[in-house]
Design a protein around this motif. Structure first.
Motif, short mmCIF file in Angstrom:
data_model
loop_
_atom_site.label_atom_id
_atom_site.label_comp_id
_atom_site.label_asym_id
_atom_site.label_seq_id
_atom_site.Cartn_x
_atom_site.Cartn_y
_atom_site.Cartn_z
N ARG A 114 0.84 -1.21 0.00
CA ARG A 114 0.00 0.00 0.00
C ARG A 114 0.87 1.26 0.00
NH1 ARG A 114 -3.50 -3.08 3.08
NH2 ARG A 114 -2.63 -2.40 5.06
N MET A 115 2.02 1.20 0.67
CA MET A 115 2.94 2.34 0.66
C MET A 115 3.44 2.61 -0.76
SD MET A 115 5.12 1.53 4.14
CE MET A 115 6.48 2.55 3.67
N ALA A 116 3.79 1.55 -1.49
CA ALA A 116 4.24 1.71 -2.87
C ALA A 116 3.12 2.27 -3.74
CB ALA A 116 4.73 0.39 -3.43
N GLU A 117 1.92 1.78 -3.52
CA GLU A 117 0.77 2.23 -4.30
C GLU A 117 0.43 3.69 -4.00
OE1 GLU A 117 -3.78 0.79 -5.27
OE2 GLU A 117 -2.91 0.32 -3.32
N ALA A 118 0.67 4.12 -2.78
CA ALA A 118 0.28 5.46 -2.36
C ALA A 118 1.27 6.54 -2.78
CB ALA A 118 0.11 5.50 -0.84
N THR A 119 2.46 6.17 -3.19
CA THR A 119 3.42 7.19 -3.62
C THR A 119 2.92 7.83 -4.91
OG1 THR A 119 4.77 5.60 -4.80
CG2 THR A 119 5.40 6.06 -2.52
N LYS A 120 3.31 9.06 -5.09
CA LYS A 120 2.85 9.80 -6.28
C LYS A 120 3.64 9.40 -7.50
CE LYS A 120 1.30 13.79 -3.71
NZ LYS A 120 -0.09 13.92 -3.88
N MET A 121 2.96 9.43 -8.64
CA MET A 121 3.64 9.20 -9.91
C MET A 121 4.49 10.42 -10.19
SD MET A 121 3.16 6.34 -11.32
CE MET A 121 2.85 5.96 -13.00
N PRO A 122 5.61 10.31 -10.78
CA PRO A 122 6.26 9.12 -11.32
C PRO A 122 7.34 8.56 -10.42
CG PRO A 122 7.27 11.03 -12.30
CD PRO A 122 6.28 11.52 -11.28
N SER A 123 7.07 8.35 -9.17
CA SER A 123 8.08 7.76 -8.28
C SER A 123 8.40 6.35 -8.75
CB SER A 123 7.58 7.74 -6.83
OG SER A 123 6.60 6.74 -6.67
N ALA A 124 9.61 5.92 -8.50
CA ALA A 124 10.04 4.59 -8.92
C ALA A 124 9.22 3.51 -8.23
CB ALA A 124 11.52 4.41 -8.64
N GLN A 125 8.87 3.73 -6.96
CA GLN A 125 8.07 2.72 -6.25
C GLN A 125 6.71 2.56 -6.90
OE1 GLN A 125 9.43 5.41 -4.75
NE2 GLN A 125 10.90 4.63 -3.27
N ARG A 126 6.10 3.65 -7.28
CA ARG A 126 4.77 3.59 -7.91
C ARG A 126 4.86 2.99 -9.30
NH1 ARG A 126 -0.19 6.38 -7.31
NH2 ARG A 126 -1.61 5.35 -8.73
N LEU A 127 5.91 3.34 -10.05
CA LEU A 127 6.10 2.74 -11.37
C LEU A 127 6.29 1.23 -11.25
CD1 LEU A 127 8.44 5.40 -12.98
CD2 LEU A 127 6.07 4.93 -13.60
N PHE A 128 7.08 0.82 -10.29
CA PHE A 128 7.29 -0.61 -10.03
C PHE A 128 5.95 -1.27 -9.71
CE2 PHE A 128 7.68 -3.66 -6.47
CZ PHE A 128 8.30 -4.71 -7.13
N PHE A 129 5.21 -0.69 -8.78
CA PHE A 129 3.92 -1.25 -8.39
C PHE A 129 2.99 -1.37 -9.60
CE2 PHE A 129 -0.52 -0.44 -7.35
CZ PHE A 129 -0.79 -1.50 -6.51
N GLU A 130 2.85 -0.31 -10.36
CA GLU A 130 1.92 -0.30 -11.51
C GLU A 130 2.34 -1.31 -12.58
OE1 GLU A 130 -0.95 1.25 -11.76
OE2 GLU A 130 -0.76 2.40 -9.92
N GLN A 131 3.63 -1.36 -12.90
CA GLN A 131 4.09 -2.26 -13.96
C GLN A 131 3.95 -3.72 -13.57
OE1 GLN A 131 5.19 -1.29 -17.15
NE2 GLN A 131 4.86 -3.47 -17.49
N ILE A 132 4.36 -4.06 -12.37
CA ILE A 132 4.26 -5.46 -11.94
C ILE A 132 2.79 -5.85 -11.77
CG2 ILE A 132 4.89 -7.16 -10.17
CD1 ILE A 132 7.21 -6.17 -11.97
N ARG A 133 1.98 -4.94 -11.26
CA ARG A 133 0.55 -5.25 -11.12
C ARG A 133 -0.07 -5.50 -12.50
NH1 ARG A 133 -4.08 -1.09 -9.31
NH2 ARG A 133 -3.26 -0.19 -11.19
N LYS A 134 0.23 -4.62 -13.45
CA LYS A 134 -0.32 -4.78 -14.80
C LYS A 134 0.09 -6.11 -15.42
CE LYS A 134 1.51 -2.88 -18.32
NZ LYS A 134 2.03 -2.79 -19.59
N ASP A 135 1.38 -6.42 -15.35
CA ASP A 135 1.86 -7.67 -15.94
C ASP A 135 1.33 -8.89 -15.17
OD1 ASP A 135 3.15 -6.39 -17.97
OD2 ASP A 135 5.13 -6.47 -17.03
N SER A 136 1.26 -8.79 -13.86
CA SER A 136 0.74 -9.91 -13.07
C SER A 136 -0.70 -10.22 -13.45
CB SER A 136 0.82 -9.60 -11.57
OG SER A 136 2.15 -9.48 -11.16
N PHE A 137 -1.52 -9.20 -13.56
CA PHE A 137 -2.92 -9.42 -13.92
C PHE A 137 -3.03 -9.95 -15.35
CE2 PHE A 137 -3.69 -7.46 -10.04
CZ PHE A 137 -5.05 -7.45 -9.74
N LEU A 138 -2.23 -9.41 -16.26
CA LEU A 138 -2.26 -9.89 -17.64
C LEU A 138 -1.91 -11.36 -17.72
CD1 LEU A 138 -2.25 -9.10 -20.77
CD2 LEU A 138 0.23 -8.99 -20.48
#
Length: 173
Positions: A114-138
């Motif tokens: 949740r901490m990674a998700e809550a960081t503002k874009m374009p922080s590296a933590q948020r980019l990591f969270f979004e990319q891995i989440r997108k690929d994981s769901f795909l």
């Protein structure tokens, strides 16, 4: 096209800067991540995103291996993955008595995610969270084992819609 180049190069610079600082968690960015502690961290992370319920968890379907295969030919994605996994372990150490992310309880893992998700874009933590989440769901929802609780029996082809001559069921409208 200019916007794409701007985003590409600014993202690459930001990731390399962040990944360099993340290497203080004693993770070497130049080494492959297959079959090492970072892969265990990746498994734990994707299982927070897609835990086991009526369907298998993400790691049970091998989503970590699919992500690692995708990362293999993309140096920027590799740096993002290494940095993000190092950040998860670093936050686990900082928040929970110097324990690694894989050793945390599910609730503690969720708090760090949740901490990674809550960081503002374009922080590296948020980019990591979004990319891995997108690929994981795909990757996850491309496996037929994940379809059972969705009420989806699979694509209509090659069998087609064999009930096309019947009126629609009132429950499907």
């Amino acid at each position: 096209m200019k916007r794409r180049f701007f985003l590409k190069y600014s993202l690459a610079g930001m990731i390399s800067t962040w990944a360099g600082s993340a290497s203080t968690a004693s993770i070497s960015l130049g080494q492959p991540i297959n079959h090492n502690p970072q892969q265990n961290t990746l498994r734990a992370f994707i299982d927070v995103l897609l835990p086991e319920d009526e369907t298998p968890s993400a790691s049970q379907l091998g989503i970590d291996e699919e992500i690692l295969t995708r990362v293999a030919n993309h140096p920027n994605y590799t740096r993002l993955l290494h940095g993000g996994l190092a950040w998860l372990d670093k936050m686990a150490y900082a928040q929970y008595n110097r324990r690694g992310f894989t050793l945390l309880t599910q609730a503690q893992r969720e708090a760090i995610v949740r901490m990674a998700e809550a960081t503002k874009m374009p922080s590296a933590q948020r980019l990591f969270f979004e990319q891995i989440r997108k690929d994981s769901f795909l990757f996850y929802y491309s496996h037929p084992q994940s379809w059972s609780n969705l009420g989806f029996n699979g694509p209509p082809q090659p069998a087609g819609f064999i009930d096309y001559t019947q009126a629609p069921d009132s429950n499907t409208l």
